[in-house]
Design a protein around this motif. Structure first.
Motif, mmCIF file in Angstrom:
data_model
loop_
_atom_site.group_PDB
_atom_site.id
_atom_site.type_symbol
_atom_site.label_atom_id
_atom_site.label_comp_id
_atom_site.label_asym_id
_atom_site.label_seq_id
_atom_site.Cartn_x
_atom_site.Cartn_y
_atom_site.Cartn_z
ATOM 1 N N ARG A 18 111.247 53.694 41.904
ATOM 2 C CA ARG A 18 109.955 53.208 42.393
ATOM 3 C C ARG A 18 109.328 52.332 41.326
ATOM 4 O O ARG A 18 109.135 52.770 40.190
ATOM 5 C CB ARG A 18 109.023 54.365 42.725
ATOM 6 C CG ARG A 18 107.704 53.942 43.359
ATOM 7 C CD ARG A 18 106.866 55.164 43.715
ATOM 8 N NE ARG A 18 105.595 54.809 44.337
ATOM 9 C CZ ARG A 18 105.429 54.603 45.632
ATOM 10 N NH1 ARG A 18 106.462 54.731 46.456
ATOM 11 N NH2 ARG A 18 104.237 54.272 46.123
ATOM 12 N N SER A 20 106.112 49.901 40.087
ATOM 13 C CA SER A 20 104.681 49.759 40.250
ATOM 14 C C SER A 20 104.208 48.462 39.620
ATOM 15 O O SER A 20 104.797 47.989 38.641
ATOM 16 C CB SER A 20 103.947 50.939 39.609
ATOM 17 O OG SER A 20 104.224 52.139 40.288
ATOM 18 N N CYS A 21 103.149 47.922 40.181
ATOM 19 C CA CYS A 21 102.548 46.701 39.662
ATOM 20 C C CYS A 21 101.045 46.949 39.567
ATOM 21 O O CYS A 21 100.372 47.101 40.589
ATOM 22 C CB CYS A 21 102.851 45.532 40.586
ATOM 23 S SG CYS A 21 102.152 43.957 40.050
ATOM 24 N N ARG A 71 100.673 49.219 48.923
ATOM 25 C CA ARG A 71 99.608 48.898 47.977
ATOM 26 C C ARG A 71 98.468 49.878 48.139
ATOM 27 O O ARG A 71 98.273 50.457 49.211
ATOM 28 C CB ARG A 71 99.127 47.469 48.177
ATOM 29 C CG ARG A 71 98.412 47.207 49.483
ATOM 30 C CD ARG A 71 98.143 45.708 49.667
ATOM 31 N NE ARG A 71 97.238 45.198 48.639
ATOM 32 C CZ ARG A 71 97.156 43.896 48.325
ATOM 33 N NH1 ARG A 71 97.927 43.011 48.948
ATOM 34 N NH2 ARG A 71 96.298 43.499 47.407
ATOM 35 N N THR A 77 96.871 48.645 42.668
ATOM 36 C CA THR A 77 98.308 48.732 42.422
ATOM 37 C C THR A 77 99.111 48.375 43.670
ATOM 38 O O THR A 77 98.663 48.589 44.799
ATOM 39 C CB THR A 77 98.730 50.138 41.970
ATOM 40 O OG1 THR A 77 98.363 51.077 42.981
ATOM 41 C CG2 THR A 77 98.079 50.523 40.653
ATOM 42 N N SER A 79 103.319 48.791 44.970
ATOM 43 C CA SER A 79 104.521 49.530 44.630
ATOM 44 C C SER A 79 105.700 49.072 45.463
ATOM 45 O O SER A 79 105.528 48.500 46.549
ATOM 46 C CB SER A 79 104.300 51.034 44.855
ATOM 47 O OG SER A 79 103.264 51.524 44.041
#
Length: 122
Positions: A18, A20-21, A71, A77, A79
């Motif tokens: 996974r 994440s951003c 999101r 964030t 994802s």
């Protein structure tokens, strides 16, 4: 907006990762988000996109049914859940943002996070 991707690593074929951003700066909810990837010696490839509200998503056939983009606008964030990983998914993954509608064209995204490496072993 500033973006920071995380969550890459090593997985076996058939496994999951996974990504994440995390976004900072301007209001996250005004941006459409996307993930791209680039393997050594290959062009950048579109992986997934999600609309500002999160109601619409878009995937190429290569990852459809295996990857899921999401999101959380309250947490700023986005994802990317990657399941049933394959060795050909090995690449550096980048998150990107733009306003005005999501697209698979990487040249139309002005904001980019640093890449996170995903390696899938067979």
């Amino acid at each position: 907006v500033q973006l920071q991707a995380s969550g890459g690593g090593l997985a076996q074929a058939g496994g999951s990762l996974r990504l994440s951003c995390a976004a900072s700066g301007r209001t996250f909810s005004i941006y459409d988000m996307a993930w791209f990837r680039q393997a050594p010696g290959k062009e950048r490839e579109f992986v997934a996109a999600i609309s500002r509200s999160g109601e619409s998503t878009y995937y190429p056939d290569s990852v459809k049914g295996r990857f899921t983009i999401s999101r959380d606008n309250a947490k700023n964030t986005a994802s990317l859940q990657m399941n049933s990983l394959k060795p050909e998914d090995t690449a550096v993954y980048h998150c990107a943002a733009r306003s005005g509608g999501y697209t698979f064209n990487s040249n139309q995204y002005p904001y980019w996070g640093q890449g996170t490496q995903v390696t899938v072993s067979s």
